[in-house]
Design a protein around this motif. Structure first.
Motif, PDB file in Angstrom:
ATOM      1  N   GLY A 113       0.815  -1.068  -0.103  1.00  0.00           N
ATOM      2  CA  GLY A 113       0.215   0.075   0.300  1.00  0.00           C
ATOM      3  C   GLY A 113       0.704   1.246   0.104  1.00  0.00           C
ATOM      4  N   TRP A 114       2.149   1.130   0.043  1.00  0.00           N
ATOM      5  CA  TRP A 114       2.968   2.248  -0.175  1.00  0.00           C
ATOM      6  C   TRP A 114       4.100   2.279  -1.112  1.00  0.00           C
ATOM      7  CZ3 TRP A 114       1.750   6.680   2.267  1.00  0.00           C
ATOM      8  CH2 TRP A 114       2.691   7.631   2.286  1.00  0.00           C
ATOM      9  N   PRO A 115       4.436   3.110  -1.767  1.00  0.00           N
ATOM     10  CA  PRO A 115       3.694   4.563  -1.927  1.00  0.00           C
ATOM     11  C   PRO A 115       2.629   4.487  -2.667  1.00  0.00           C
ATOM     12  CG  PRO A 115       5.517   4.364  -3.609  1.00  0.00           C
ATOM     13  CD  PRO A 115       5.576   2.971  -2.538  1.00  0.00           C
ATOM     14  N   PRO A 116       1.627   5.425  -2.242  1.00  0.00           N
ATOM     15  CA  PRO A 116       0.039   5.199  -2.854  1.00  0.00           C
ATOM     16  C   PRO A 116      -0.001   5.548  -4.224  1.00  0.00           C
ATOM     17  CG  PRO A 116       0.451   7.316  -1.691  1.00  0.00           C
ATOM     18  CD  PRO A 116       1.683   6.455  -1.439  1.00  0.00           C
ATOM     19  N   ILE A 117       0.399   4.682  -5.168  1.00  0.00           N
ATOM     20  CA  ILE A 117       0.542   4.710  -6.512  1.00  0.00           C
ATOM     21  C   ILE A 117      -0.505   3.594  -6.921  1.00  0.00           C
ATOM     22  CG2 ILE A 117       1.742   4.907  -8.611  1.00  0.00           C
ATOM     23  CD1 ILE A 117       4.374   5.313  -6.789  1.00  0.00           C
ATOM     24  N   ARG A 118      -1.228   4.047  -8.027  1.00  0.00           N
ATOM     25  CA  ARG A 118      -2.414   3.175  -8.442  1.00  0.00           C
ATOM     26  C   ARG A 118      -1.491   1.679  -9.148  1.00  0.00           C
ATOM     27  NH1 ARG A 118      -7.204   6.106 -11.799  1.00  0.00           N
ATOM     28  NH2 ARG A 118      -8.388   6.572  -9.839  1.00  0.00           N
ATOM     29  N   SER A 119      -2.029   0.514  -8.919  1.00  0.00           N
ATOM     30  CA  SER A 119      -1.414  -0.591  -9.380  1.00  0.00           C
ATOM     31  C   SER A 119      -1.357  -0.479 -10.942  1.00  0.00           C
ATOM     32  CB  SER A 119      -2.144  -1.748  -8.712  1.00  0.00           C
ATOM     33  OG  SER A 119      -3.379  -1.869  -8.946  1.00  0.00           O
ATOM     34  N   ARG A 162      -0.703   1.958 -12.399  1.00  0.00           N
ATOM     35  CA  ARG A 162       0.578   2.746 -13.007  1.00  0.00           C
ATOM     36  C   ARG A 162       1.985   2.016 -12.881  1.00  0.00           C
ATOM     37  NH1 ARG A 162       1.477   8.264 -14.135  1.00  0.00           N
ATOM     38  NH2 ARG A 162      -0.826   8.610 -14.039  1.00  0.00           N
ATOM     39  N   LYS A 163       1.840   1.357 -11.590  1.00  0.00           N
ATOM     40  CA  LYS A 163       3.132   0.604 -11.465  1.00  0.00           C
ATOM     41  C   LYS A 163       2.923  -0.420 -12.474  1.00  0.00           C
ATOM     42  CE  LYS A 163       3.384   0.865  -6.381  1.00  0.00           C
ATOM     43  NZ  LYS A 163       3.215  -0.027  -4.998  1.00  0.00           N
TER      44      LYS A 163
END
Lengths: 572, 194
Positions: free
Chosen positions: B78-84, B86-87
């Protein structure tokens, strides 16, 4: 008022688009309630489990446009297990019987199956617009059904969905008779599309205003599309790769030069170096630029490009732009209203290339800024105080310092004062995300000053229950509160249980709430679903009430506990 | 890179690695700094540890998220809060098949020896051509024939020599047996269609 025939009332109500206004109107008297109810065309449901489809249909029998949101926000960050819920199929099935006139469906964070898409495409003859944001569960077969069967489709907008490509030719499924498209966005699809079919589709849709392509669409096709569709206002390029000396590049430059209608540009999912100058001629017209999916653009090129974009209102970029680059943004983009700076290294373990300096520069140069999402290496209280002074108009302020619990690097203090300045100065603040080292003090400031706050996201912050209580007691307009890794426990959770009926939802993960506390809450509040997500097997036997709850998600609902919850979700 | 990850987890090189630094500290581990912590946080340490450990199992649970955190980087879920989404987009595209590479020989007319490349490493034609250009220090003309240029060709499953770039990428890497960069007069009339 009772002298007006209902048709007149209905005509007047037609002018009311805001659902808040309509809600108010429906409370005036029984006849207004009735007229409003039959004339409501658009409904927004922020939590698909807050009401059942049947209840929606009973309350508003003639809806034409529905927006539904499913999973909690933190599902975006992998905190919600895969099969948690948010299925759209019961909604679509119910609407096929009751809303034959359905025209628009907008879904966010929901699970959508191909069968649902197929059913959707066959059940609503006037269907015009499908927007799917951060959804999953479907493949290009489902899209093929939409393309083939929705004869009046105006809009197909797919944003950041996880879609499986089943290698069909979904784009070719738009029949030749389909000429109505206004908006088509398939940037998130990973597979190939039939480029010839795409060109033909664009050529026969004269009303096309918005087109966002995926990675498989090459530059040559882009050029042909631009020539067929000189009226695009919103363009997302696919692959922008070519040899700068090639004939294709020259042709492209000529096409782009005369392309004056584009206001919004995105894409560049693959970028060849030295080819961005081809975009310069249209930069002055741009109000929106999204290069956050273009890691191939180096910072010097990025800076040069943005320097030309003097009328930008919205900018989404990667942090490789650096603090100096943000300085250029500040001096070039005086109309800037929304800025998002994403980390180039999405795991955030590396070093973000922007710091508080970039943000301060932006605040000095862009007084109209009201919406911010900023991933950075570090932040200082002084910087936040300066930003608060320069930009009192923030409505959305989301700051993510990548290193959790990082203090002000200059003073080694927590960032309470900095965020305090933001909430005190920005009287219209509706959304706030905190990060860095924070004590209970920041929550005191939020509770006292953030009167309009609707959504608060908290991680690794606070010292104890008091922090959460400041927020719950102070923020009268709070709708969504989401907390990860906080020291808040049962005392905070149970102090004012009535509060949760005024909110849409509360998420708490890795906090100090116990099973006993959650049970107590559930027993006091029958209109709240208290869901515990637990992925450990040890919960199976009689768990101890003192046991800590890993993930708690509670939300108000009119229809009791949901029937589609998987095994690992307990509704207390 | 993928190969490094599997290598690491098999041989556990990390454990025997000589490094400057305090013993027991992994530079990749997201240690929550113990600087300011009330007593109440102590008990959640173990919860956090199990979250760090269970991270890979959460990712593997088919969360719509095809990435698995590399073994060396223990990250907080859950960290950093980047949409999966986008990851995932920033990850090298993972193909469904096994992690063994598709190695093909690459010959260039006039070069004294051949090279070998792993086609799986590239996501599409542009990357492949760039890599070939770098490897052999020349330029591939992307459009049309322009003087003494090079054209990349490949031998497919049927033994025919084809121009690189005509078929979809996935089809190409599954049918390509070897690459040959043709030069000069033989390249006349051919341009790379990418």
């Amino acid at each position: 008022m009772t002298y007006f025939p209902e048709e007149v009332l209905e005509h007047i109500f037609d002018f009311l688009s805001s659902h808040l206004d309509r809600n108010a109107v429906s409370l005036v008297c029984k006849s207004w309630f009735r007229v409003e109810r039959w004339s409501r065309r658009r409904v927004f449901i922020g939590n698909c489990y807050a009401v059942s489809p049947e209840r929606l249909i009973a309350r508003f029998p003639r809806v034409r446009a529905l927006t539904l949101k499913g999973k909690p926000h933190f599902a975006d960050f992998n905190l919600v297990p895969h099969d948690w819920g948010g299925f759209v199929s019961p909604w679509i099935e119910a609407m096929t019987k009751s809303y034959p006139g359905l025209e628009e469906l907008r879904l966010k964070r929901m699970v959508v199956s191909d069968d649902s898409l197929e059913l959707l495409s066959r059940s609503f003859p006037n269907f015009k617009s499908l927007v799917l944001v951060s959804c999953e569960g479907f493949t290009t077969d489902g899209l093929a059904a939409i393309a083939a069967n929705c004869k009046h489709l105006l809009e197909l907008d797919l944003q950041e969905n996880e879609v499986d490509d089943s290698r069909g030719q979904w784009l070719s499924c738009f029949p030749d008779s389909c000429t109505s498209l206004v908006s088509l966005n398939f940037a998130c699809l990973k597979g190939e599309v039939n480029l010839v079919a795409l060109e033909r589709l664009v050529a026969r849709c004269p009303n096309l205003r918005s087109l966002r392509l995926n990675r498989s669409v090459n530059l040559d096709t882009l050029r042909k599309i631009l020539m067929q569709a000189p009226q695009l206002v919103d363009l997302g390029t696919g692959s922008y790769v070519h040899h700068p000396n090639s004939e294709a590049y020259v042709k492209l430059i000529n096409v782009v030069k005369s392309y004056k209608s584009v206001r919004s540009l995105s894409g560049f999912l693959e970028v060849a170096p030295r080819c961005l100058p081809s975009i310069y001629p249209i930069c002055l017209n741009l109000t929106s630029l999204n290069l956050s999916y273009a890691p191939g653009i180096q910072s010097t090129q990025l800076i040069k490009l943005i320097h030309h974009c003097r009328n930008l209102q919205r900018l989404w970029i990667l942090d490789c732009i650096g603090d100096k680059g943000l300085g250029v943004v500040a001096s070039s983009c005086k109309e800037l209203q929304e800025l998002r700076v994403f980390p180039s290294d999405p795991h955030g373990v590396g070093n973000a290339a922007v710091t508080e300096e970039g943000l301060v520069a932006i605040s000095m140069g862009c007084p109209k800024l009201h919406s911010l999402l900023y991933f950075c290496q570090q932040m200082t209280n002084a910087a936040l105080i300066t930003v608060a002074k320069n930009c009192p108009n923030f409505t959305r302020f989301r700051l993510c310092i990548l290193d959790p619990k990082k203090p002000d690097p200059v003073t080694l203090q927590p960032l309470d004062e900095g965020f305090g300045a933001i909430v005190q100065s920005c009287k219209g603040l509706r959304r706030l995300s905190l990060s860095g080292l924070l004590t209970d003090r920041v929550f005191l400031y939020i509770g006292v000053y953030a009167e309009q706050l609707e959504m608060l996201s908290v991680a690794f912050a606070g010292e104890g229950d008091k922090g959460m209580l400041y927020v719950l007691n102070g923020c009268k307009n709070l709708r969504k509160l989401e907390i990860m890794d906080g020291p808040f426990g049962d005392v905070a959770l149970l102090m004012d249980v009535g509060k949760y009926e005024t909110m849409r939802s509360l998420w708490m993960s890795s906090c100090e709430v116990t099973l006993g506390g959650c049970k107590a809450l559930a027993s006091k509040m029958p209109m709240i679903n208290v869901e515990i997500i637990n992925e450990n097997d040890q919960m199976e036997e009689n768990p101890d009430d003192g046991m800590k709850v890993e993930k708690l998600y509670l939300y108000r609902t009119l229809d009791g506990s949901r029937r589609d919850a998987p095994d690992f979700v307990w509704t207390l | 890179m993928e190969s490094t990850v599997t290598y690491d987890s098999e041989l556990n090189l990390k454990a025997t690695e000589l490094r400057l630094g305090l013993p027991g500290r992994d530079e990749y581990e997201k240690q929550t700094p113990p600087i300011v912590r009330s007593n109440k946080r102590a008990s959640s340490d173990s919860a956090e540890e199990s979250r760090l450990k269970s991270n890979s199992s959460v990712s593997d649970a088919g969360n719509g998220d095809r990435e698995t955190a590399p073994a060396a980087k223990a990250q907080v879920v859950g960290w950093p809060p980047i949409r999966s989404y986008r990851k995932n987009n920033f990850q090298p595209k993972k193909t469904e098949s096994e992690s063994v590479g598709i190695y093909v020989k690459v010959s260039m007319d006039g070069a004294p020896y051949l090279r070998k490349i792993d086609l799986k490493v590239y996501q599409g034609y542009p990357e492949l051509l760039k890599a070939l250009e770098t490897m052999f220090k020349f330029t591939i003309e992307r459009e049309g024939y322009n003087g003494s240029e090079f054209a990349p060709t490949y031998e497919d499953k049927d033994g025919d020599w084809m121009l690189v770039g005509d078929v979809p990428w996935d089809m190409f890497i599954s049918s390509c047996k070897r690459l040959r960069i043709m030069k000069g007069s033989e390249a006349r009339g051919l341009g790379c269609s990418v």
